[in-house]
Structures are given as C-alpha cells and as structure tokens.
Design a protein around this motif. Structure first.
Motif, PDB file in Angstrom:
ATOM      1  N   PHE A 290      58.264  38.354  45.100  1.00  0.00           N
ATOM      2  CA  PHE A 290      57.533  39.492  45.666  1.00  0.00           C
ATOM      3  C   PHE A 290      58.025  40.337  44.319  1.00  0.00           C
ATOM      4  CE2 PHE A 290      57.075  38.816  50.187  1.00  0.00           C
ATOM      5  CZ  PHE A 290      55.784  39.457  50.713  1.00  0.00           C
ATOM      6  N   LYS A 291      57.542  40.808  43.599  1.00  0.00           N
ATOM      7  CA  LYS A 291      57.492  41.549  42.297  1.00  0.00           C
ATOM      8  C   LYS A 291      56.647  42.314  41.733  1.00  0.00           C
ATOM      9  CE  LYS A 291      60.359  37.388  39.817  1.00  0.00           C
ATOM     10  NZ  LYS A 291      60.526  36.648  38.923  1.00  0.00           N
ATOM     11  N   PRO A 292      56.532  43.366  41.056  1.00  0.00           N
ATOM     12  CA  PRO A 292      55.402  44.395  40.443  1.00  0.00           C
ATOM     13  C   PRO A 292      54.458  43.246  39.725  1.00  0.00           C
ATOM     14  CG  PRO A 292      57.291  45.978  40.569  1.00  0.00           C
ATOM     15  CD  PRO A 292      57.899  43.859  40.418  1.00  0.00           C
ATOM     16  N   VAL A 293      53.482  43.596  40.434  1.00  0.00           N
ATOM     17  CA  VAL A 293      52.596  43.115  39.678  1.00  0.00           C
ATOM     18  C   VAL A 293      51.052  44.199  39.850  1.00  0.00           C
ATOM     19  CG1 VAL A 293      49.886  41.018  40.315  1.00  0.00           C
ATOM     20  CG2 VAL A 293      52.360  40.837  41.143  1.00  0.00           C
ATOM     21  N   GLU A 294      50.941  44.109  37.856  1.00  0.00           N
ATOM     22  CA  GLU A 294      48.973  44.769  37.645  1.00  0.00           C
ATOM     23  C   GLU A 294      48.234  44.057  38.033  1.00  0.00           C
ATOM     24  OE1 GLU A 294      49.751  47.947  36.242  1.00  0.00           O
ATOM     25  OE2 GLU A 294      52.084  47.383  35.771  1.00  0.00           O
ATOM     26  N   VAL A 295      47.114  45.038  39.160  1.00  0.00           N
ATOM     27  CA  VAL A 295      46.740  43.976  39.497  1.00  0.00           C
ATOM     28  C   VAL A 295      45.106  43.825  38.227  1.00  0.00           C
ATOM     29  CG1 VAL A 295      44.709  44.579  41.293  1.00  0.00           C
ATOM     30  CG2 VAL A 295      46.928  45.524  42.168  1.00  0.00           C
ATOM     31  N   ASN A 296      44.824  44.924  37.498  1.00  0.00           N
ATOM     32  CA  ASN A 296      43.424  45.184  36.489  1.00  0.00           C
ATOM     33  C   ASN A 296      44.110  43.708  36.199  1.00  0.00           C
ATOM     34  OD1 ASN A 296      43.084  47.704  38.172  1.00  0.00           O
ATOM     35  ND2 ASN A 296      43.512  48.544  36.920  1.00  0.00           N
ATOM     36  N   GLN A 297      45.324  43.466  35.398  1.00  0.00           N
ATOM     37  CA  GLN A 297      45.450  42.571  34.664  1.00  0.00           C
ATOM     38  C   GLN A 297      45.592  41.556  34.716  1.00  0.00           C
ATOM     39  OE1 GLN A 297      49.796  42.930  32.634  1.00  0.00           O
ATOM     40  NE2 GLN A 297      48.847  40.816  32.147  1.00  0.00           N
ATOM     41  N   LEU A 298      45.600  41.032  36.504  1.00  0.00           N
ATOM     42  CA  LEU A 298      45.396  40.102  36.960  1.00  0.00           C
ATOM     43  C   LEU A 298      43.811  39.734  37.461  1.00  0.00           C
ATOM     44  CD1 LEU A 298      46.605  38.100  38.705  1.00  0.00           C
ATOM     45  CD2 LEU A 298      47.130  38.751  40.748  1.00  0.00           C
TER      46      LEU A 298
ATOM     47  N   ILE B 275      53.173  45.371  45.225  1.00  0.00           N
ATOM     48  CA  ILE B 275      54.305  44.522  44.953  1.00  0.00           C
ATOM     49  C   ILE B 275      53.771  42.928  45.544  1.00  0.00           C
ATOM     50  CG2 ILE B 275      55.089  45.320  46.946  1.00  0.00           C
ATOM     51  CD1 ILE B 275      57.270  44.175  44.809  1.00  0.00           C
ATOM     52  N   GLY B 276      53.931  42.156  45.225  1.00  0.00           N
ATOM     53  CA  GLY B 276      53.474  40.966  45.639  1.00  0.00           C
ATOM     54  C   GLY B 276      53.794  40.254  44.692  1.00  0.00           C
ATOM     55  N   ASP B 277      53.379  38.655  45.519  1.00  0.00           N
ATOM     56  CA  ASP B 277      53.777  37.649  44.745  1.00  0.00           C
ATOM     57  C   ASP B 277      52.062  37.076  43.431  1.00  0.00           C
ATOM     58  OD1 ASP B 277      53.538  34.360  43.786  1.00  0.00           O
ATOM     59  OD2 ASP B 277      54.898  34.302  45.091  1.00  0.00           O
ATOM     60  N   ALA B 278      52.671  37.383  42.071  1.00  0.00           N
ATOM     61  CA  ALA B 278      51.564  36.766  41.437  1.00  0.00           C
ATOM     62  C   ALA B 278      50.238  35.688  41.648  1.00  0.00           C
ATOM     63  CB  ALA B 278      51.616  37.305  40.084  1.00  0.00           C
TER      64      ALA B 278
ATOM     65  N   ALA C 260      46.432  50.151  46.593  1.00  0.00           N
ATOM     66  CA  ALA C 260      45.488  49.164  45.598  1.00  0.00           C
ATOM     67  C   ALA C 260      44.424  48.729  46.312  1.00  0.00           C
ATOM     68  CB  ALA C 260      45.731  48.369  44.183  1.00  0.00           C
ATOM     69  N   GLU C 261      43.253  49.099  46.115  1.00  0.00           N
ATOM     70  CA  GLU C 261      41.826  48.784  47.224  1.00  0.00           C
ATOM     71  C   GLU C 261      41.128  48.141  45.980  1.00  0.00           C
ATOM     72  OE1 GLU C 261      39.897  50.754  49.616  1.00  0.00           O
ATOM     73  OE2 GLU C 261      38.386  50.852  48.094  1.00  0.00           O
TER      74      GLU C 261
END
Length: 538
Positions: free
Chosen positions: A370-378, A409-412, A466-467
């Motif tokens: 678990f690490k901070p992940v930018e959902v939009n970037q992903l 917070i999650g695994d990219a 985040a949805e």
C-alpha cells in the motif's frame, strides 16, 4: 435513308404559300357564293315579276276559257324569253286546280299542284328545284278576275346561264389565285434568298470553322437587323470561348502541378500511415501479451483457490484423525506394536499437514504493497497505452477526470490490473465499435467503512473516497446474470473467451484495498462498472 429536311427558306415559302392559298381560296369561295346567291336572287325577282305580269295579262273570263289562244301566247313568250323552261295556266274549281293551258300541250285536272293553297290566298309561291341535273326557279302567281283568285300561272325559269356564269368566274378566280401564288413565291423566294439564306450561310460557315477548332473565325455581316445582331452575338461568344479555352489550359497546367504535389503528399501520408500501423500492431501485440498474462494469472489464482479449498477440506479431517491417534496413545492397555504403529501414523499425518501448509504458503497471492496512488494518472496511463487498440477497434474514448482528486492508498500494480481487466471486458462487449466513457470524482459516505449498498454524495469531508466509473455502449448484461458476474468461474462470454475469474479477482483486490466494485447494466445498451477506493490519509 431519311429524306433531306427542308431548308429554312423552303419552309418559310411553303408556309406563306399555304397561307396565301388558303386566304385566296376562302375569299374566292365566299365571293363566288355571294355572286351566285345574288344572281339567283335576281333571277328569282325577274321570274316573279314576269309571272305576275303574265297573270295580270289575262283580264277576262273568256280569255281563261280559251286554252288554245292561251297556249299559243304562252309558247310565244317562252320562245322570246330564252330562260323560261315552261309555262302552265291553272283554273281553280270545286274539284281543285285544273291545267287549262301549257307550253307542253297538256291539260286536265292536276293533283300534284303543290302551291295552289298559297296562291289561293293571293300570294306568289317560288321554289328552287333541280331536275335532270339542271336547276330551275318554279314561280306560281295568282290570276285575279273581279278581285277574286280564279286561277294561277306557273313559270319555270332555268338557272343554266347562272351556272355557266358561276363556272366561268370559278375558272377565272382559280387562274388569278395560281398567278398570285406564283408571283408571291417568286418575290418571297428572291427576298429570302437575298436577306435570309445568304446571311445564314455565312453564319453556318463560321460555325463550321469554329467547330473544326478555329476559335478565331468570325461571321462578317454588316446588317442592322436580327441576323446582324445574331452574327455579332456569335462573334462575342467565340471570343469568350477562346478566352475561356486559354484560361482552361492554364487551369489544367495548375491542376497537373497540384496533382504532382498531391501525389507526393499522398506518398508521404502513406509512409506515415504505415508507421502508425506498425505502432498499432505493436500496441495490439502488447495488449495481447497483457491479456495472455492476465489469463495466466487468472488460471494461477484459480489453481491457488482450488488448492486452498482442497487444503482446507483435507486439513480438517487430518487434524481430527491426529487428535484421535493422540487419544489412543494415552490409553495404557495398548500393545507395544500398536503404540509404535500409532506413532508412525501420527508422524505421517504431521508430515502431510506440513506439506499442505507449505503449498498454501506458496500458492497464496502476494500481499499488496500500500502506497499513495494517483488514480487519474493511473487511468490516463492506461488510456494512452491502449489508444492504438481503441483506434483499431473503432472505439471512441471520452474521459472526464475530476481535477485535484486526492490520491488513494493502494498497490498501483494491482489497481492497474483491476482497471485493465474492466477496460478489456468493455472492449469485448463492443465488438463492432462504440463509445467508452471513463470518469472519476471524489465522494463521501454517510456510514462508516465501505459497505455494499452505501449511497454517495458530493465530497464534503476528509472521510472521502475516489469513485472511478468505466461505461461502455456494448451489448450489456442480462438482469438474471448481473448478480452472478463476480462469482468465480461464471462468465457470459463465448467458450474459450474467458475463465470467469477476472471480475472475481478484481473484486478481491478492491476489497483488499478497503473499497468496493459495483456494476449496472441495461441489456442492449451498455454496462457501467464503478470502483470506489478510500483516499490516502498519510
């Protein structure tokens, strides 16, 4: 071969001749008819006058009774008057009219005397008759003695002279009409030849030269009439055509230059298209490899789940057997050989349990990091990666990503696997192309941790999520299948197109991240998958 068409001059002359002939014929015919009618009326008037004079010449009853004298006198009058055909004198009696004298010598009662009633009233009767092809005026006048009508005299006048006169006039009129027609034809032909045919021939020769390619040809007519203006218009038209031809030649030259430039640009675009095609092929191969790895992962996870299930199912009875063996070993009345066998059994059971635990440890999926992940970037990275695939399959992508969306917070790697699986499912549902809509936004929940049926409202606190929604315009999922799509080994795809573990793995990964995944679908219209993940609090 078809007959040669008449020239314009011949047509005009023929039309004028026809009109003149018709007019002359009608005027001559009417004139002859009027002349004949006038002559017939004149003959009738003379016949009536003569009949009245003859009737008045009989003045006494004695003269009426002397038929011999009356006969000689009537014959003398007929001989003197050449137009008289016959004269008859009738006397009226109780038995009707009686012929008493005639130029034909006949006498006696007459029942065919048709005009005696009219004459009996003191009137003159006249009628036009036709006998043996000759026309006659039949005039009957009353004979009065002492104021009373005692008889009648009938005189027949021949119209033969009138007919001869009419025939003569017809011949004269026909000759005049023919002479007038010939004169008109001659004068009109000469006029048309000089003032119409020659100018037209000049125009036709100029048109033939222009048709042969000589755009400098001109029709030289020094006239101030319609033909002259026509020649001037033709000359202006030729000059404009010549100018247009010159401009056309220049335009064709420019078009040829443009075609050469266009061909060069097409070749350049073809090379670029080939390069893009190669990039698309490589992207497709990459996607195929990713899908193949995903399928391999699905199979490995399926094997792990089966192994875990089997290990759990086998481990439970083994522990039960091990417990009973230990109970048997506590009993003191066992033989020494039996105790040794029980210990061997206990040892082997322990060995089997260790092997199962080792297998479970080896097949269990790796724990997420678990690490901070930018959902939009992903999400953007995945859309850019699959852009060639979207283009090849005719899919239009519409993305609406909320700006300034906090990180989750999650695994990219595992989250990428989730979104890639959902996008791959959407592409499979749009085999004939369609629209893929990807959106993200921040929401909060009214109740504690993430639940399956919680409703979302616009973000307003730090306890946010985040949805991310992925919607396609594919064939959709039937209502009876929608509740089972997250079950292991359940799939709506064709045989060989999927194992039914993809969505089950996605659900497991999302739940491991403290989130949830939901699906909404209308059969025949499309499907929407929604992934909800908690924001990072670090």
């Amino acid at each position: 071969m078809p007959a040669k068409s008449l020239t314009l001059q011949a047509r005009i002359v023929s039309l004028v001749v026809l009109i003149v002939a018709v007019v002359l014929f009608l005027t001559t015919y009417l004139d002859l008819k009027l002349s004949e009618n006038t002559f017939e009326e004149e003959m009738k008037r003379r016949a009536v006058t003569l009949a009245q004079e003859l009737a008045a010449s009989i003045g006494t009853q004695k003269e009426m009774e002397d038929s011999t004298i009356l006969g000689r006198e009537m014959e003398e009058i007929r001989r003197v008057q050449g137009t008289i055909q016959s004269i008859e004198i009738f006397a009226f009696g109780p038995l009707g009219p009686t012929l008493i004298a005639s130029t034909k010598g006949a006498s006696g009662p007459r029942s065919d005397f048709s005009g005696w009633r009219t004459v009996g009233r003191g009137e003159v009767a006249a009628s036009l008759e036709k006998t043996e092809g000759r026309r006659l005026w039949n005039v009957t006048a009353p004979i009065r003695l002492a104021g009373e009508v005692v008889g009648a005299i009938t005189v027949k006048f021949s119209l033969e002279a009138a007919d001869r006169h009419a025939a003569k006039e017809r011949r004269q009129s026909l000759a005049i009409m023919i002479a007038a027609t010939l004169l008109i034809v001659g004068v009109l032909g000469w006029y048309l030849q000089r003032n119409v045919s020659r100018p037209i021939q000049v125009l036709m020769r100029a048109m033939a030269r222009a048709q042969g390619g000589d755009l400098g040809a001109e029709a030289r007519l020094e006239r101030d009439d319609e033909l002259g203006r026509l020649a001037q218009g033709f000359n202006r038209m030729l000059r404009k055509i010549k100018e247009s031809h010159e401009e056309k030649v220049k335009l064709l030259t420019r078009i040829e230059d443009f075609n050469r430039e266009l061909q060069s640009e097409v070749e350049k675009a073809t090379r670029e298209l080939a390069a893009r095609h190669e990039e698309l092929r490589q992207a497709h191969a990459m996607l195929f490899e990713v899908q193949r790895q995903l399928n391999r992962t699905e199979r490995v996870v399926m094997a792990g789940q089966l192994a875990a299930m089997m290990a759990h199912e086998i481990g439970t009875p083994l522990h039960s057997i091990s417990g009973h063996v230990q109970l048997l070993l506590t009993e003191g009345d066992l033989k020494e050989g039996a105790v040794d066998r029980l210990k061997i059994i206990e040892t082997q059971i322990s060995r089997v349990v260790e092997i199962l635990q080792a297998f479970l440890t080896a097949s269990a999926p790796a724990e997420p990091v678990f690490k901070p992940v930018e959902v939009n970037q992903l999400v953007r990275g995945l859309l850019d990666l699959m852009a060639p695939v979207f283009l090849r399959r005719g899919v239009v992508v519409s993305s609406t990503l909320s700006p300034d969306l906090p990180s989750v917070i999650g695994d990219a790697g595992q989250l990428q696997q989730v979104f890639l699986n959902l996008i791959a499912n959407s592409l499979d549902a749009m085999s004939d192309g369609g629209t893929l809509r990807v959106a993200s936004r921040g929401v909060t929940h009214d109740e504690g941790p993430v639940g399956e049926q919680q409703r979302s409202r616009p973000i307003s606190s730090e306890n946010g999520f985040a949805e991310v929604s992925i919607a396609d315009s594919g064939r959709g999922i039937a209502r009876e299948h929608l509740d089972r799509i997250f079950e292991p080994f359940f799939t709506t795809k064709e045989v060989g197109k999927g194992t039914g573990l993809g969505l089950s793995i996605c659900q497991r990964i999302v739940r491991a991240h403290g989130g949830r995944i939901e699906a909404e679908s209308t059969f025949g219209e499309g499907t929407i998958f929604t992934v909800v993940l908690p924001f990072s609090t670090g």
